[in-house]
Design a protein around this motif. Sequence first.
Motif, PDB file in Angstrom:
ATOM      1  N   VAL A   8      -9.249 -17.568  -6.128  1.00 51.28           N
ATOM      2  CA  VAL A   8     -10.763 -18.150  -6.141  1.00 51.28           C
ATOM      3  C   VAL A   8     -11.431 -16.770  -5.888  1.00 51.28           C
ATOM      4  CG1 VAL A   8     -12.684 -20.020  -5.535  1.00 51.28           C
ATOM      5  CG2 VAL A   8     -10.358 -20.802  -6.073  1.00 51.28           C
ATOM      6  N   ALA A   9     -10.922 -16.697  -4.545  1.00 54.24           N
ATOM      7  CA  ALA A   9     -11.847 -15.520  -4.408  1.00 54.24           C
ATOM      8  C   ALA A   9     -11.447 -14.147  -4.812  1.00 54.24           C
ATOM      9  CB  ALA A   9     -11.606 -14.783  -2.551  1.00 54.24           C
ATOM     10  N   GLY A  14     -14.748 -11.135  -9.173  1.00 54.30           N
ATOM     11  CA  GLY A  14     -15.172 -10.293 -10.473  1.00 54.30           C
ATOM     12  C   GLY A  14     -13.650  -9.997 -11.244  1.00 54.30           C
ATOM     13  N   VAL A  15     -12.421 -10.375 -10.565  1.00 54.17           N
ATOM     14  CA  VAL A  15     -11.490 -10.308 -11.493  1.00 54.17           C
ATOM     15  C   VAL A  15     -10.779 -11.185 -12.143  1.00 54.17           C
ATOM     16  CG1 VAL A  15      -8.876  -9.453 -10.753  1.00 54.17           C
ATOM     17  CG2 VAL A  15     -10.565  -8.051  -9.006  1.00 54.17           C
ATOM     18  N   SER A  16     -10.362 -10.561 -13.141  1.00 53.72           N
ATOM     19  CA  SER A  16      -9.543 -12.111 -13.553  1.00 53.72           C
ATOM     20  C   SER A  16      -8.908 -11.899 -13.763  1.00 53.72           C
ATOM     21  CB  SER A  16     -10.176 -12.217 -15.679  1.00 53.72           C
ATOM     22  OG  SER A  16     -12.262 -12.003 -15.293  1.00 53.72           O
ATOM     23  N   SER A 290     -12.345  -5.476  -7.566  1.00 60.59           N
ATOM     24  CA  SER A 290     -13.961  -3.975  -8.453  1.00 60.59           C
ATOM     25  C   SER A 290     -14.608  -5.871  -9.498  1.00 60.59           C
ATOM     26  CB  SER A 290     -14.017  -3.217  -8.800  1.00 60.59           C
ATOM     27  OG  SER A 290     -12.932  -2.992  -9.021  1.00 60.59           O
ATOM     28  N   PRO A 291     -15.776  -5.414 -10.055  1.00 59.04           N
ATOM     29  CA  PRO A 291     -16.260  -6.783 -10.549  1.00 59.04           C
ATOM     30  C   PRO A 291     -16.061  -5.880 -12.517  1.00 59.04           C
ATOM     31  CG  PRO A 291     -17.601  -5.701  -8.747  1.00 59.04           C
ATOM     32  CD  PRO A 291     -17.148  -5.052  -8.318  1.00 59.04           C
ATOM     33  N   ASN A 292     -15.779  -7.438 -12.622  1.00 64.09           N
ATOM     34  CA  ASN A 292     -15.533  -6.231 -14.783  1.00 64.09           C
ATOM     35  C   ASN A 292     -14.429  -5.735 -14.703  1.00 64.09           C
ATOM     36  OD1 ASN A 292     -18.602  -7.884 -15.044  1.00 64.09           O
ATOM     37  ND2 ASN A 292     -18.909  -6.303 -14.791  1.00 64.09           N
ATOM     38  N   THR A 293     -12.788  -6.480 -13.883  1.00 62.98           N
ATOM     39  CA  THR A 293     -11.900  -6.145 -14.591  1.00 62.98           C
ATOM     40  C   THR A 293     -11.118  -7.378 -14.282  1.00 62.98           C
ATOM     41  OG1 THR A 293     -11.769  -5.982 -11.592  1.00 62.98           O
ATOM     42  CG2 THR A 293     -12.507  -3.741 -13.031  1.00 62.98           C
ATOM     43  N   VAL A 294     -10.025  -6.813 -14.555  1.00 60.04           N
ATOM     44  CA  VAL A 294      -8.588  -7.460 -14.906  1.00 60.04           C
ATOM     45  C   VAL A 294      -7.426  -7.441 -13.781  1.00 60.04           C
ATOM     46  CG1 VAL A 294      -6.976  -8.680 -17.065  1.00 60.04           C
ATOM     47  CG2 VAL A 294      -9.037  -7.952 -17.680  1.00 60.04           C
ATOM     48  N   ASP A 307      -0.305 -16.485  -1.438  1.00 57.30           N
ATOM     49  CA  ASP A 307       0.378 -16.986  -0.172  1.00 57.30           C
ATOM     50  C   ASP A 307       0.246 -15.934   0.914  1.00 57.30           C
ATOM     51  OD1 ASP A 307       1.930 -18.199   1.599  1.00 57.30           O
ATOM     52  OD2 ASP A 307       2.828 -15.972   2.084  1.00 57.30           O
ATOM     53  N   HIS A 308      -0.186 -14.670   1.127  1.00 55.18           N
ATOM     54  CA  HIS A 308      -1.396 -13.801   2.017  1.00 55.18           C
ATOM     55  C   HIS A 308      -2.369 -13.016   1.675  1.00 55.18           C
ATOM     56  CE1 HIS A 308       2.919 -12.450   0.913  1.00 55.18           C
ATOM     57  NE2 HIS A 308       2.451 -11.523   0.821  1.00 55.18           N
ATOM     58  N   GLY A 309      -2.307 -13.154   0.890  1.00 50.06           N
ATOM     59  CA  GLY A 309      -3.869 -11.414   0.143  1.00 50.06           C
ATOM     60  C   GLY A 309      -4.913 -11.628   0.610  1.00 50.06           C
ATOM     61  N   GLU A 310      -5.494 -11.330   1.303  1.00 45.87           N
ATOM     62  CA  GLU A 310      -6.795 -10.851   1.981  1.00 45.87           C
ATOM     63  C   GLU A 310      -7.639 -10.253   1.419  1.00 45.87           C
ATOM     64  OE1 GLU A 310      -6.405  -9.517   5.989  1.00 45.87           O
ATOM     65  OE2 GLU A 310      -4.901 -10.815   6.576  1.00 45.87           O
ATOM     66  N   ILE A 311      -9.028 -10.693   0.408  1.00 47.35           N
ATOM     67  CA  ILE A 311      -9.219 -10.626  -0.494  1.00 47.35           C
ATOM     68  C   ILE A 311     -10.697 -10.113   0.246  1.00 47.35           C
ATOM     69  CG2 ILE A 311     -10.580 -11.129  -2.318  1.00 47.35           C
ATOM     70  CD1 ILE A 311      -8.007 -11.062  -3.106  1.00 47.35           C
ATOM     71  N   THR A 312     -11.372  -8.535   0.686  1.00 47.58           N
ATOM     72  CA  THR A 312     -12.561  -8.804   1.385  1.00 47.58           C
ATOM     73  C   THR A 312     -13.418  -8.537   0.363  1.00 47.58           C
ATOM     74  OG1 THR A 312     -11.262  -6.541   1.657  1.00 47.58           O
ATOM     75  CG2 THR A 312     -10.632  -8.683   3.532  1.00 47.58           C
ATOM     76  N   GLY A 313     -13.982  -8.428  -0.928  1.00 54.41           N
ATOM     77  CA  GLY A 313     -14.736  -7.885  -1.044  1.00 54.41           C
ATOM     78  C   GLY A 313     -14.177  -6.929  -2.087  1.00 54.41           C
ATOM     79  N   ASP A 314     -14.662  -6.254  -2.999  1.00 51.62           N
ATOM     80  CA  ASP A 314     -15.215  -5.444  -3.670  1.00 51.62           C
ATOM     81  C   ASP A 314     -13.999  -3.958  -2.812  1.00 51.62           C
ATOM     82  OD1 ASP A 314     -15.201  -2.650  -4.741  1.00 51.62           O
ATOM     83  OD2 ASP A 314     -17.141  -3.442  -5.632  1.00 51.62           O
TER      84      ASP A 314
END
Length: 373
Positions: A8-9, A14-16, A290-294, A307-314
Amino acid sequence: MTQNENLVALSEAGVSVWLDDLSRERIKSGNLKQLIDTKSVVGVTTNPSIFQAALSKGDAYDEQVNKLAGEGADVDTTIRTVTTDDVRDACDIFLPQYEASAGVDGRVSIEVDPRVAHDADVTYSQAVELWKIVDRPNLLIKIPATEEGIPAIAKVIGEGISVNVTLIFSVERYELVMNAYLEGLEKARAAGHDVSNIHSVASFFVSRVDTEIDKRLDAIGTPEAVELKGKAALANARLAYVAYQQVFEVGPRFHELAGSGARPQRPLWASTGVKDPNLPDTLYVTELVSPNTVNTMPEKTMDAVADHGEITGDTVSGKGPESQEIFDKIAALGIDLTDVFLVLENEGVEKFEGAWTELLEATDQQLKASSKG
């Protein structure tokens, strides 16, 4: 069902999230729908290797292949029927995501026969044929970004057909791909097509760049070379994003097309499964936010991020200068980057050709066995 918070994060950044896999078993068992409901999946990509793997496992396709054999279908017709049926069914499953995103997501890709990757005319005719057979608005036709594929991309988009441009390795080739997209949009608009209905992604392959360059860095073996291992792929993708921004965020040519409703061609990070066990298994996801990417992921990579991915923004924007510095250092060591990208493109086409040939041979044997039975 509850969505995974890490994915979700990623989506909110911005990543599909797309799945890099498809099989009839996934469709019929409800697994694909479950991934939509729990892993934020909003699209699917396929390639010849994926279909070869799907058709070689289990018996999910036996009944249909036997029926086609009874009708006298040849190998090419059988494979085209089986694969387009799967893709059409997947498109129907993703229709709510397609509608909710105004056509941006909910996309399913199918690739032209890899044996015609170096023939622009046949690539074009196959793309048009696949578009008509699947007959779904949320389809993407995959066309390899070979030199011969570039004009085919422009011509197919000019027909109002949405395209996933695949097997992109270098920023230089990516720039030609973006130009082909814009040329296609201009042709489509001139022909009276509604360009707001034309969508495209540019599939930039990631992990294979590290695999090839790291092999060459190992051969050099100096401390400077070893220090650069595992850095080229991210730098390459980040430089690609700089090129994307220049064309679609500030470029006057696209700005003019956008006035007619045209959509930007989003960068898609492909080949994001980590092949080097010394690197983090979520590297090509968490470091390419980054925004507008897949990001189209094998399920194993998706599970690792969940499980353990750390999403810290762009983690991409603004990193162009340091990414260029990495490539300057690699080139200074004597690594021929032009050769690297040529090797990767040729290997990519050959791998898909090999998988397709295996699929043809296995299906031919099954058709013959069914006919005898």
